[in-house]
Write a protein that holds these residues in place. Structure first.
Motif, short mmCIF file in Angstrom:
data_model
loop_
_atom_site.label_atom_id
_atom_site.label_comp_id
_atom_site.label_asym_id
_atom_site.label_seq_id
_atom_site.Cartn_x
_atom_site.Cartn_y
_atom_site.Cartn_z
N LYS A 150 -29.26 7.90 73.12
CA LYS A 150 -30.23 8.49 71.94
C LYS A 150 -30.91 7.47 71.69
N THR A 151 -31.99 8.43 71.07
CA THR A 151 -33.13 8.12 70.13
C THR A 151 -33.01 7.34 69.54
N VAL A 152 -33.13 6.29 68.74
CA VAL A 152 -32.49 5.79 66.68
C VAL A 152 -33.83 5.99 66.71
N LEU A 153 -34.66 6.96 65.06
CA LEU A 153 -35.20 6.93 63.98
C LEU A 153 -34.57 6.54 62.98
N VAL A 154 -35.29 4.93 62.50
CA VAL A 154 -34.81 4.54 61.56
C VAL A 154 -36.89 4.42 60.38
N ASP B 194 -39.08 -6.99 60.10
CA ASP B 194 -40.99 -7.22 59.28
C ASP B 194 -41.50 -6.43 58.11
N ILE B 195 -40.29 -6.41 57.44
CA ILE B 195 -41.12 -4.81 56.47
C ILE B 195 -41.83 -4.72 55.67
N LYS B 196 -43.30 -4.61 55.21
CA LYS B 196 -44.05 -4.99 54.24
C LYS B 196 -44.35 -4.20 53.24
N ALA B 197 -44.14 -2.80 54.26
CA ALA B 197 -44.81 -1.66 53.13
C ALA B 197 -43.43 -0.70 53.86
N THR B 198 -43.45 0.44 52.55
CA THR B 198 -42.53 1.58 52.25
C THR B 198 -43.30 2.72 52.71
N PRO B 199 -43.14 3.72 52.78
CA PRO B 199 -42.15 3.72 53.95
C PRO B 199 -42.50 3.48 55.33
N THR B 200 -41.84 2.23 56.18
CA THR B 200 -41.71 1.84 57.74
C THR B 200 -40.56 2.35 58.36
N PHE B 201 -41.05 3.53 59.39
CA PHE B 201 -40.25 3.81 60.42
C PHE B 201 -40.56 3.60 62.43
N PHE B 202 -39.10 2.68 62.72
CA PHE B 202 -38.96 2.54 63.23
C PHE B 202 -38.59 3.59 64.47
N PHE B 203 -39.01 3.60 65.85
CA PHE B 203 -38.60 4.45 67.27
C PHE B 203 -37.60 3.47 68.06
N LEU B 204 -36.66 3.65 68.31
CA LEU B 204 -36.10 2.70 69.54
C LEU B 204 -35.26 3.38 70.14
N ARG B 205 -35.28 2.42 71.52
CA ARG B 205 -34.33 2.92 72.02
C ARG B 205 -34.11 2.21 73.34
N ASP B 206 -31.94 1.56 73.85
CA ASP B 206 -31.04 1.47 74.33
C ASP B 206 -31.63 -0.26 73.12
N GLY B 207 -32.18 -0.24 72.14
CA GLY B 207 -31.94 -1.40 71.46
C GLY B 207 -33.48 -1.69 71.08
N LYS B 208 -34.28 -1.71 71.69
CA LYS B 208 -35.76 -1.73 71.75
C LYS B 208 -37.03 -0.79 70.96
N GLN B 209 -38.13 -1.41 70.85
CA GLN B 209 -38.58 -0.54 69.96
C GLN B 209 -39.78 0.14 70.78
N LEU B 210 -39.60 1.29 70.19
CA LEU B 210 -40.73 2.45 71.82
C LEU B 210 -42.31 2.45 70.19
N ASP B 211 -41.63 2.21 69.30
CA ASP B 211 -43.00 2.73 68.53
C ASP B 211 -42.54 1.80 66.87
N LYS B 212 -43.71 2.33 65.99
CA LYS B 212 -43.54 1.80 65.45
C LYS B 212 -44.93 2.15 63.90
N LEU B 213 -43.93 2.77 62.81
CA LEU B 213 -44.97 3.66 61.89
C LEU B 213 -45.12 3.59 60.72
N VAL B 214 -46.08 3.02 59.98
CA VAL B 214 -45.90 2.72 58.43
C VAL B 214 -47.07 3.52 57.01
N GLY B 215 -46.32 3.74 56.35
CA GLY B 215 -46.72 4.77 55.86
C GLY B 215 -46.28 6.35 56.15
N ALA B 216 -46.61 7.00 55.21
CA ALA B 216 -45.65 8.80 54.84
C ALA B 216 -46.87 9.61 55.41
#
Length: 133
Positions: free
Chosen positions: A46-50, A95-117
């Motif tokens: 599964k891909t993880v969305l944090v 390295d969270i500098k602002a909230t919300p921050t979303f990370f997309f992970l697959r197999d423990g590796k970061q696929l993407d990052k999105l800062v903001g709602a």
């Protein structure tokens, strides 16, 4: 820990409780829980969305229902929620500098990052991750 992109913490002692977790969103309360959920997602392919969030953050409260909606719409993904105030050292390690921050992970590796709602970007990236697996 970090800053909200659009609002201040405020001094309201009767802090409004907003339901950030629920549905298929798993609240991460300790690094052990994080390790368990990420390991489970990796095992299941599964891909993880944090979502790194804070209860006092206006944009975080605004995006929370949409995040829960996505968790129901895409059960093939694992949705995690980290409160930056509850796990400050862990959040700093990401390295969270602002909230919300979303990370997309697959197999423990970061696929993407999105800062903001940003609902459209979150939806777009969510679909990308679902299809990339």
């Amino acid at each position: 820990m970090g800053q909200c992109l659009c609002s201040d913490k405020g001094d309201d002692d009767s802090e409004q409780h907003v339901e950030f977790a629920g549905s298929n969103v798993h609240l991460i309360t300790a690094t052990e829980v994080w390790d368990q959920k990420v390991s489970e997602a990796n095992k299941d392919g599964k891909t993880v969305l944090v979502n790194f969030s804070a209860t006092w953050c206006g944009p975080c409260r605004m995006i929370a229902p949409f995040y829960r909606e996505l968790s129901e719409k895409y059960p093939s993904l694992m949705f995690l929620l980290v409160d930056v105030d509850e796990l400050p050292e862990f959040s700093s390690s990401w390295d969270i500098k602002a909230t919300p921050t979303f990370f997309f992970l697959r197999d423990g590796k970061q696929l993407d990052k999105l800062v903001g709602a940003n609902k459209p970007e979150l939806q777009k990236n969510n679909c990308y991750c679902r299809l990339s697996g």
